[in-house]
Motif scaffolding. Structure first.
Motif, PDB file in Angstrom:
ATOM      1  N   TYR A   1      45.756  38.258  52.741  1.00 52.07           N
ATOM      2  CA  TYR A   1      46.286  39.518  52.213  1.00 52.07           C
ATOM      3  C   TYR A   1      46.338  39.480  50.677  1.00 52.07           C
ATOM      4  O   TYR A   1      46.037  40.468  49.999  1.00 52.07           O
ATOM      5  N   TYR A   2      46.726  38.331  50.165  1.00 58.51           N
ATOM      6  CA  TYR A   2      46.821  38.146  48.707  1.00 58.51           C
ATOM      7  C   TYR A   2      45.463  38.362  48.055  1.00 58.51           C
ATOM      8  O   TYR A   2      45.341  39.111  47.073  1.00 58.51           O
ATOM      9  N   ALA A   3      44.433  37.731  48.596  1.00 55.50           N
ATOM     10  CA  ALA A   3      43.092  37.868  48.027  1.00 55.50           C
ATOM     11  C   ALA A   3      42.625  39.318  48.096  1.00 55.50           C
ATOM     12  O   ALA A   3      41.996  39.820  47.153  1.00 55.50           O
ATOM     13  N   GLU A   4      42.933  39.994  49.195  1.00 51.77           N
ATOM     14  CA  GLU A   4      42.531  41.396  49.312  1.00 51.77           C
ATOM     15  C   GLU A   4      43.272  42.270  48.300  1.00 51.77           C
ATOM     16  O   GLU A   4      42.718  43.230  47.772  1.00 51.77           O
ATOM     17  N   GLY A   5      44.527  41.946  48.037  1.00 50.50           N
ATOM     18  CA  GLY A   5      45.261  42.687  47.023  1.00 50.50           C
ATOM     19  C   GLY A   5      44.613  42.572  45.658  1.00 50.50           C
ATOM     20  O   GLY A   5      44.460  43.566  44.929  1.00 50.50           O
ATOM     21  N   VAL A   6      44.229  41.357  45.298  1.00 49.48           N
ATOM     22  CA  VAL A   6      43.566  41.144  44.004  1.00 49.48           C
ATOM     23  C   VAL A   6      42.217  41.848  43.988  1.00 49.48           C
ATOM     24  O   VAL A   6      41.843  42.506  42.999  1.00 49.48           O
ATOM     25  N   ARG A   7      41.465  41.712  45.085  1.00 47.06           N
ATOM     26  CA  ARG A   7      40.148  42.348  45.150  1.00 47.06           C
ATOM     27  C   ARG A   7      40.244  43.873  44.952  1.00 47.06           C
ATOM     28  O   ARG A   7      39.462  44.465  44.207  1.00 47.06           O
ATOM     29  N   GLU A   8      41.213  44.489  45.626  1.00 46.26           N
ATOM     30  CA  GLU A   8      41.327  45.949  45.521  1.00 46.26           C
ATOM     31  C   GLU A   8      41.780  46.385  44.130  1.00 46.26           C
ATOM     32  O   GLU A   8      41.410  47.461  43.659  1.00 46.26           O
ATOM     33  N   SER A   9      42.558  45.564  43.452  1.00 45.48           N
ATOM     34  CA  SER A   9      42.875  45.869  42.055  1.00 45.48           C
ATOM     35  C   SER A   9      41.614  45.807  41.205  1.00 45.48           C
ATOM     36  O   SER A   9      41.387  46.668  40.346  1.00 45.48           O
ATOM     37  N   PHE A  10      40.782  44.810  41.440  1.00 42.72           N
ATOM     38  CA  PHE A  10      39.526  44.701  40.697  1.00 42.72           C
ATOM     39  C   PHE A  10      38.635  45.916  40.968  1.00 42.72           C
ATOM     40  O   PHE A  10      37.994  46.448  40.058  1.00 42.72           O
ATOM     41  N   LYS A  11      38.597  46.359  42.225  1.00 41.40           N
ATOM     42  CA  LYS A  11      37.822  47.562  42.544  1.00 41.40           C
ATOM     43  C   LYS A  11      38.346  48.764  41.768  1.00 41.40           C
ATOM     44  O   LYS A  11      37.577  49.552  41.203  1.00 41.40           O
ATOM     45  N   ALA A  12      39.657  48.907  41.767  1.00 39.08           N
ATOM     46  CA  ALA A  12      40.269  50.069  41.121  1.00 39.08           C
ATOM     47  C   ALA A  12      39.957  50.124  39.640  1.00 39.08           C
ATOM     48  O   ALA A  12      39.890  51.211  39.054  1.00 39.08           O
ATOM     49  N   TRP A  13      39.757  48.962  39.012  1.00 40.85           N
ATOM     50  CA  TRP A  13      39.505  48.918  37.571  1.00 40.85           C
ATOM     51  C   TRP A  13      38.049  48.629  37.234  1.00 40.85           C
ATOM     52  O   TRP A  13      37.712  48.331  36.078  1.00 40.85           O
ATOM     53  N   GLY A  14      37.174  48.712  38.242  1.00 40.74           N
ATOM     54  CA  GLY A  14      35.745  48.641  37.981  1.00 40.74           C
ATOM     55  C   GLY A  14      35.191  47.273  37.679  1.00 40.74           C
ATOM     56  O   GLY A  14      34.116  47.160  37.075  1.00 40.74           O
ATOM     57  N   VAL A  15      35.874  46.199  38.112  1.00 40.75           N
ATOM     58  CA  VAL A  15      35.385  44.846  37.822  1.00 40.75           C
ATOM     59  C   VAL A  15      35.250  44.021  39.103  1.00 40.75           C
ATOM     60  O   VAL A  15      35.357  42.795  39.089  1.00 40.75           O
ATOM     61  N   GLU A  16      34.983  44.680  40.219  1.00 43.48           N
ATOM     62  CA  GLU A  16      34.920  43.966  41.504  1.00 43.48           C
ATOM     63  C   GLU A  16      33.882  42.856  41.499  1.00 43.48           C
ATOM     64  O   GLU A  16      34.063  41.820  42.155  1.00 43.48           O
ATOM     65  N   SER A  17      32.802  43.018  40.749  1.00 41.95           N
ATOM     66  CA  SER A  17      31.737  42.014  40.738  1.00 41.95           C
ATOM     67  C   SER A  17      32.227  40.667  40.219  1.00 41.95           C
ATOM     68  O   SER A  17      31.572  39.637  40.461  1.00 41.95           O
ATOM     69  N   GLU A  18      33.356  40.645  39.530  1.00 40.09           N
ATOM     70  CA  GLU A  18      33.864  39.400  38.956  1.00 40.09           C
ATOM     71  C   GLU A  18      34.988  38.785  39.796  1.00 40.09           C
ATOM     72  O   GLU A  18      35.588  37.793  39.381  1.00 40.09           O
ATOM     73  N   PHE A  19      35.242  39.377  40.960  1.00 43.42           N
ATOM     74  CA  PHE A  19      36.339  38.882  41.791  1.00 43.42           C
ATOM     75  C   PHE A  19      36.109  37.437  42.233  1.00 43.42           C
ATOM     76  O   PHE A  19      37.023  36.603  42.154  1.00 43.42           O
ATOM     77  N   ASP A  20      34.924  37.118  42.722  1.00 40.93           N
ATOM     78  CA  ASP A  20      34.678  35.782  43.282  1.00 40.93           C
ATOM     79  C   ASP A  20      34.904  34.680  42.252  1.00 40.93           C
ATOM     80  O   ASP A  20      35.428  33.605  42.577  1.00 40.93           O
ATOM     81  N   SER A  21      34.505  34.934  41.016  1.00 35.46           N
ATOM     82  CA  SER A  21      34.706  33.906  39.988  1.00 35.46           C
ATOM     83  C   SER A  21      36.155  33.845  39.529  1.00 35.46           C
ATOM     84  O   SER A  21      36.585  32.827  38.968  1.00 35.46           O
ATOM     85  N   TYR A  22      36.919  34.907  39.761  1.00 33.38           N
ATOM     86  CA  TYR A  22      38.313  34.965  39.310  1.00 33.38           C
ATOM     87  C   TYR A  22      39.283  34.359  40.303  1.00 33.38           C
ATOM     88  O   TYR A  22      40.220  33.644  39.903  1.00 33.38           O
ATOM     89  N   ILE A  23      39.088  34.606  41.584  1.00 29.08           N
ATOM     90  CA  ILE A  23      40.124  34.280  42.558  1.00 29.08           C
ATOM     91  C   ILE A  23      40.401  32.782  42.589  1.00 29.08           C
ATOM     92  O   ILE A  23      41.530  32.352  42.866  1.00 29.08           O
TER      93      ILE A  23
END
Length: 555
Positions: A429-451
């Motif tokens: 759930y935590y990872a999905e929360g971070v991912r959806e924030s990244f989507k909302a701000w247009g940086v989803e492509s960088e999620f994998d390197s961030y998490i």
């Protein structure tokens, strides 16, 4: 005077033709140049209610509470914003009750004509605004608050206990879920263009109702843990009956049209041409910037501008000079003795070459990082991070009035799983929360390197990511901080108390003098704390409301 606040007041006054005022909570004043709510079509009332809520949320979330939660700091007009220098005339709930009066007209029309969609939406909006009022002030007029039209017996409504308000909100949201659970073709009189949040999409409104309920059950986590657990478990265990906002595409957002001063992002520099205007006064806060730098968070470049002239430490003595790197870039070289002399004021110099956040609650924020460009006002600081230039525009695809998000909902579920209230792995759930924030701000492509930089590590990691994700909605981060004490924020040397505040004062003119007996009864129910300082009564920003009493939180 805070120009950000003034801009919002202007916007709230002008938008969409009519606003209802209820300054005394004892009469309904109709704008003679607008539309009389009593005869207006229900669909004309809807966008007014929605945009007024959106502006209010944007105002507090990107205003005062952004300062409290150390997302931003002001380098002009900064006393109340950075340092919590408030009093009993600082904040009023009049505007909130004005929204509720408009919404009440909307609600009554929906019930009268059996418009179930509109009734469901009205209940959500009512829950949302009453939730903000009790979250911020504590006990407040609720059951009898909107009855002034019925006569003088209702001019001074009781301040209902906070517990009753929260429980009433949750009843409204459960009813809204039922009203909005039918297929779309079963509803009448939906005009999609008048719904500025979801364009008449009933299924998304149902998700909004349940997601807001999830927020308020978790709000009660420390005070009524059994009740909170039961509510969250009931919603989370039955997604067919209680669908939730789990994807950023379902976030409840409102765009700024940007076609006039009244319909634009209020920080814009298109209509506010003053070189010492609101945009120039707001800088990134050190606490947030440091955390995001440590995690290499790509959202930082979406929210902030890079430093115009970075600082570089060089050997030697007495050196303080600007060096041209190329035609477009400069750097400022300083020697250690110059730095040491500056740091005697208690502010550390930040040599990060890209982003530097202003020191929290410091009396000399205008000269942060040895600023000598308009240092008396602090508007221009080429050695600190200004807000991203998107906030200078009248409108931008990412500058939105954000009411509730998938990021928040997933992180609430992460906390519920952490507490053992629901099934599932909290880390997921935590990872999905971070991912959806990244989507909302247009940086989803960088999620994998961030998490991998922010691996799940229990409650502290959940709340920290909620705190970051609540950019421009910092009041929600404040509400989380109050019940958990997380993140472990510290005040600065100019703060008027040694700890962060936990509420706003009841306003002397608007909330006490016009309803004294009921206001004083509510004040008496507050809990005094050692941090009240010079406050003359328990009506203090450092008194604990019912929600916090007995919890040991946040301090």
């Amino acid at each position: 005077m805070n120009k950000l606040k003034s801009s919002f007041i202007i916007f709230l006054t002008l938008i969409l033709g009519f606003i209802v005022s209820c300054k005394d909570l004892d009469e309904l004043n109709i704008n003679p140049n607008g539309v009389d709510p009593s005869i207006a079509d229900v669909n004309f009332l809807l966008p007014t209610v929605q945009t007024n809520i959106g502006q209010t949320v944007y105002n507090i979330g990107f205003g005062t509470f952004s300062g409290i939660m150390q997302h931003t700091q002001q380098t002009g007009w900064f006393g109340g914003y950075n340092n919590y220098d408030w009093n009993t005339l600082s904040h009023s709930w009049n505007g909130y009750y004005s929204i509720l009066m408009n919404n009440d007209e909307y609600f009554k029309k929906a019930v009268e004509h059996n418009y179930e969609f509109h009734e469901g939406v009205a209940r959500i909006m009512r829950a949302y605004v009453f939730g903000l009022i009790t979250d911020i002030w504590g006990d407040a007029p609720y059951k009898d608050a909107l009855k002034a039209e019925q006569g003088s017996d209702h001019f001074m409504p009781a301040f209902d206990p906070q517990q009753e308000i929260y429980h009433g909100i949750l009843v409204d949201l459960d009813t809204a879920n039922t009203l909005l659970s039918k297929s779309a073709n079963e509803y009448r009189n939906i005009v999609a263009k008048q719904d500025v949040i979801y364009r008449g999409d009933v299924s998304k409104w149902q998700k909004f109702a349940n997601s807001l309920a999830l927020r308020y059950y978790m709000r009660l986590q420390a005070k009524e843990p059994t009740f909170a657990e039961e509510g969250i478990k009931r919603i989370a265990s039955d997604p067919d009956k209680y669908p939730l906002i789990r994807l950023a595409g379902d976030d409840a957002n409102i765009s700024f049209p940007g076609t006039s001063r009244a319909t634009s992002n209020p920080l814009n520099t298109v209509y506010d041409l003053d070189p010492a205007g609101a945009y120039m006064r707001v800088k990134m806060g050190k606490t947030l910037v440091d955390a995001m730098r440590d995690y290499n968070d790509p959202r930082l470049e979406v929210w902030a501008e890079k430093i115009k002239i970075p600082l570089r430490l060089v050997s030697g003595t007495g050196i303080d000079r600007i060096v041209d790197i190329d035609d477009d870039h400069q750097i400022r070289e300083v020697s250690q003795d110059v730095v040491t002399a500056f740091e005697t004021n208690g502010m550390k110099v930040d040599f990060d070459p890209e982003y530097a956040g202003v020191t929290i609650s410091h009396p000399l924020v205008q000269i942060f990082n040895m600023n000598n460009a308009n240092a008396s006002q602090g508007t221009v600081n080429p050695y600190a991070s200004h807000l991203n230039s998107r906030y200078r525009q009248t409108a931008d695809p990412l500058v939105l009035m954000r009411l509730i998000s998938a990021a928040e909902v997933n992180l609430i579920l992460a906390e519920a799983a952490f507490r053992g209230w629901i099934a599932g792995n909290p880390a997921d759930y935590y990872a999905e929360g971070v991912r959806e924030s990244f989507k909302a701000w247009g940086v989803e492509s960088e999620f994998d390197s961030y998490i991998g930089n922010v691996s799940y590590d229990g409650l502290e990691s959940i709340i920290e990511q909620k705190w970051i994700a609540h950019w421009t909605t910092a009041h929600e981060a404040w509400f989380d901080w109050r019940r958990t004490g997380l993140p472990a924020l510290k005040t600065g040397p100019a703060a008027v108390r040694p700890v962060l505040p936990v509420r706003w004062y009841y306003h002397t003119s608007d909330e006490i003098e016009k309803n004294r007996a009921n206001a004083e009864a509510a004040i008496e129910r507050l809990e005094a704390t050692p941090y009240q300082g010079t406050d003359q009564s328990k009506n203090s920003a450092w008194s604990k409301m019912w929600l916090l009493q007995g919890t040991g939180k946040p301090w």
